[in-house]
Design a protein around this motif. Structure first.
Motif, PDB file in Angstrom:
ATOM      1  N   LEU A   1     -52.014   9.447 119.286  1.00  0.00           N
ATOM      2  CA  LEU A   1     -52.676  10.674 118.843  1.00  0.00           C
ATOM      3  C   LEU A   1     -52.537  11.787 119.877  1.00  0.00           C
ATOM      4  N   GLU A   2     -52.585  11.449 121.169  1.00  0.00           N
ATOM      5  CA  GLU A   2     -52.385  12.457 122.223  1.00  0.00           C
ATOM      6  C   GLU A   2     -50.958  12.985 122.199  1.00  0.00           C
ATOM      7  N   ALA A   3     -49.978  12.087 122.018  1.00  0.00           N
ATOM      8  CA  ALA A   3     -48.577  12.515 121.936  1.00  0.00           C
ATOM      9  C   ALA A   3     -48.372  13.420 120.726  1.00  0.00           C
ATOM     10  N   LEU A   4     -49.015  13.085 119.627  1.00  0.00           N
ATOM     11  CA  LEU A   4     -48.928  13.901 118.420  1.00  0.00           C
ATOM     12  C   LEU A   4     -49.528  15.288 118.657  1.00  0.00           C
ATOM     13  N   LYS A   5     -50.668  15.340 119.345  1.00  0.00           N
ATOM     14  CA  LYS A   5     -51.289  16.640 119.663  1.00  0.00           C
ATOM     15  C   LYS A   5     -50.366  17.482 120.538  1.00  0.00           C
ATOM     16  N   ARG A   6     -49.717  16.846 121.533  1.00  0.00           N
ATOM     17  CA  ARG A   6     -48.798  17.582 122.406  1.00  0.00           C
ATOM     18  C   ARG A   6     -47.629  18.150 121.596  1.00  0.00           C
ATOM     19  N   CYS A   7     -47.099  17.357 120.673  1.00  0.00           N
ATOM     20  CA  CYS A   7     -45.996  17.839 119.820  1.00  0.00           C
ATOM     21  C   CYS A   7     -46.436  19.027 118.980  1.00  0.00           C
ATOM     22  N   ARG A   8     -47.618  18.938 118.403  1.00  0.00           N
ATOM     23  CA  ARG A   8     -48.129  20.040 117.575  1.00  0.00           C
ATOM     24  C   ARG A   8     -48.333  21.302 118.408  1.00  0.00           C
ATOM     25  N   ARG A   9     -48.889  21.139 119.620  1.00  0.00           N
ATOM     26  CA  ARG A   9     -49.091  22.294 120.504  1.00  0.00           C
ATOM     27  C   ARG A   9     -47.758  22.946 120.853  1.00  0.00           C
ATOM     28  N   THR A  10     -46.767  22.130 121.196  1.00  0.00           N
ATOM     29  CA  THR A  10     -45.451  22.647 121.557  1.00  0.00           C
ATOM     30  C   THR A  10     -44.844  23.418 120.391  1.00  0.00           C
ATOM     31  N   ARG A  11     -44.940  22.864 119.195  1.00  0.00           N
ATOM     32  CA  ARG A  11     -44.390  23.530 118.003  1.00  0.00           C
ATOM     33  C   ARG A  11     -45.136  24.828 117.719  1.00  0.00           C
ATOM     34  N   THR A  12     -46.462  24.798 117.795  1.00  0.00           N
ATOM     35  CA  THR A  12     -47.258  25.994 117.537  1.00  0.00           C
ATOM     36  C   THR A  12     -46.914  27.095 118.529  1.00  0.00           C
ATOM     37  N   GLU A  13     -46.783  26.747 119.799  1.00  0.00           N
ATOM     38  CA  GLU A  13     -46.423  27.740 120.823  1.00  0.00           C
ATOM     39  C   GLU A  13     -45.037  28.313 120.566  1.00  0.00           C
ATOM     40  N   ALA A  14     -44.094  27.454 120.179  1.00  0.00           N
ATOM     41  CA  ALA A  14     -42.737  27.935 119.910  1.00  0.00           C
ATOM     42  C   ALA A  14     -42.718  28.900 118.736  1.00  0.00           C
ATOM     43  N   LEU A  15     -43.507  28.611 117.713  1.00  0.00           N
ATOM     44  CA  LEU A  15     -43.532  29.493 116.535  1.00  0.00           C
ATOM     45  C   LEU A  15     -44.261  30.807 116.809  1.00  0.00           C
ATOM     46  N   LYS A  16     -45.134  30.825 117.805  1.00  0.00           N
ATOM     47  CA  LYS A  16     -45.856  32.053 118.150  1.00  0.00           C
ATOM     48  C   LYS A  16     -45.098  32.914 119.158  1.00  0.00           C
ATOM     49  N   ALA A  17     -44.068  32.357 119.773  1.00  0.00           N
ATOM     50  CA  ALA A  17     -43.328  33.080 120.814  1.00  0.00           C
ATOM     51  C   ALA A  17     -42.651  34.319 120.238  1.00  0.00           C
ATOM     52  N   ARG A  18     -42.474  35.304 121.078  1.00  0.00           N
ATOM     53  CA  ARG A  18     -41.789  36.540 120.666  1.00  0.00           C
ATOM     54  C   ARG A  18     -40.351  36.204 120.281  1.00  0.00           C
ATOM     55  N   THR A  19     -39.888  36.843 119.219  1.00  0.00           N
ATOM     56  CA  THR A  19     -38.539  36.584 118.717  1.00  0.00           C
ATOM     57  C   THR A  19     -37.643  37.797 118.930  1.00  0.00           C
TER      58      THR A  19
ATOM     59  N   SER B   1     -35.461  19.694 112.088  1.00  0.00           N
ATOM     60  CA  SER B   1     -35.036  18.299 112.211  1.00  0.00           C
ATOM     61  C   SER B   1     -36.194  17.414 112.660  1.00  0.00           C
ATOM     62  N   GLN B   2     -37.089  17.925 113.509  1.00  0.00           N
ATOM     63  CA  GLN B   2     -38.257  17.126 113.905  1.00  0.00           C
ATOM     64  C   GLN B   2     -39.168  16.883 112.715  1.00  0.00           C
ATOM     65  N   THR B   3     -39.374  17.908 111.891  1.00  0.00           N
ATOM     66  CA  THR B   3     -40.210  17.755 110.698  1.00  0.00           C
ATOM     67  C   THR B   3     -39.574  16.756 109.745  1.00  0.00           C
ATOM     68  N   ARG B   4     -38.272  16.887 109.544  1.00  0.00           N
ATOM     69  CA  ARG B   4     -37.557  15.984 108.647  1.00  0.00           C
ATOM     70  C   ARG B   4     -37.679  14.551 109.137  1.00  0.00           C
ATOM     71  N   ASN B   5     -37.446  14.335 110.427  1.00  0.00           N
ATOM     72  CA  ASN B   5     -37.527  12.983 110.965  1.00  0.00           C
ATOM     73  C   ASN B   5     -38.937  12.422 110.838  1.00  0.00           C
ATOM     74  N   ALA B   6     -39.930  13.244 111.104  1.00  0.00           N
ATOM     75  CA  ALA B   6     -41.321  12.790 110.969  1.00  0.00           C
ATOM     76  C   ALA B   6     -41.604  12.420 109.524  1.00  0.00           C
ATOM     77  N   TRP B   7     -41.119  13.235 108.593  1.00  0.00           N
ATOM     78  CA  TRP B   7     -41.340  12.964 107.171  1.00  0.00           C
ATOM     79  C   TRP B   7     -40.694  11.628 106.788  1.00  0.00           C
ATOM     80  N   LEU B   8     -39.469  11.389 107.227  1.00  0.00           N
ATOM     81  CA  LEU B   8     -38.777  10.146 106.892  1.00  0.00           C
ATOM     82  C   LEU B   8     -39.494   8.941 107.479  1.00  0.00           C
ATOM     83  N   VAL B   9     -39.998   9.084 108.696  1.00  0.00           N
ATOM     84  CA  VAL B   9     -40.716   7.982 109.327  1.00  0.00           C
ATOM     85  C   VAL B   9     -42.005   7.698 108.569  1.00  0.00           C
ATOM     86  N   VAL B  10     -42.764   8.724 108.249  1.00  0.00           N
ATOM     87  CA  VAL B  10     -44.031   8.527 107.548  1.00  0.00           C
ATOM     88  C   VAL B  10     -43.788   7.886 106.186  1.00  0.00           C
TER      89      VAL B  10
END
Length: 179
Positions: free
Chosen positions: A29-47, A2-11
């Motif tokens: 740009l700093e807020a965008l970097k924080r969002c990317r870091r959070t997403r990257t960490e979530a995708l790397k987390a153990r499942t 949903s975050q990706t979808r919303n970002a796509w619609l906004v862009v």
């Protein structure tokens, strides 16, 4: 998703001058970097699946469905079964199950209902322009666009391959609008 979808619609809805301004806005740009870091960490987390014995033996599962309902930003579904297919991909991503979806990229998305002044319903079938959808073309190891030949009596039809990242999973919608 949903975050990706919303970002796509906004862009899609923001003009070039606004995007240029955001590209120079340090706070944005700093807020965008924080969002990317959070997403990257979530995708790397153990499942959940990553901690199971089956993870050693199961490398990839292909899930075929005519349609996948992931979001309104990618209108390649009509209802229940499409939404279920999309939910399977999202759940596989959350659980870490190695699944890839294969479906169709419809030329026209699901119809839009318009109510006329006299109360009658009119159905609109807006075209799906791949350039306006959150998809990317798939290329083969030779760098050329990946086209899958499908043999019919007397002719060959080629299916173009697209990719959609759905968290940890991927969807490959195919379309035959290839001259």
């Amino acid at each position: 998703w949903s975050q990706t979808r919303n970002a796509w619609l906004v862009v899609q809805s923001v003009g070039d001058p606004e995007l240029d301004a955001l590209g120079r806005d340090r706070d944005f740009l700093e807020a965008l970097k924080r969002c990317r870091r959070t997403r990257t960490e979530a995708l790397k987390a153990r499942t959940w699946f990553g901690g199971r014995a089956a993870a050693e033996a199961l490398h990839l599962v292909a899930f075929f469905s005519m349609e996948f309902g992931l979001s309104e930003a990618l209108p390649i579904y009509a209802g229940g079964l499409g939404v279920l297919g999309g939910d399977y991909l999202k759940a596989a991503s959350d659980l870490g199950v190695p699944v890839v979806g294969v479906g169709l990229l419809f030329t026209n998305g699901y119809f839009r209902q318009v109510i006329e002044a006299d109360g009658s319903q009119r159905d609109l079938y807006p075209p799906n322009d791949p350039g306006q959808l959150p998809i990317v073309p798939v290329h083969g190891s030779d760098g050329a666009r990946l086209r899958i030949p499908i043999e019919f009596p007397g002719r060959t039809v080629f299916a173009r391959t697209w990719a959609v990242q759905v968290g940890r999973t991927r969807l490959y919608p195919l379309d035959c609008n290839d001259p």
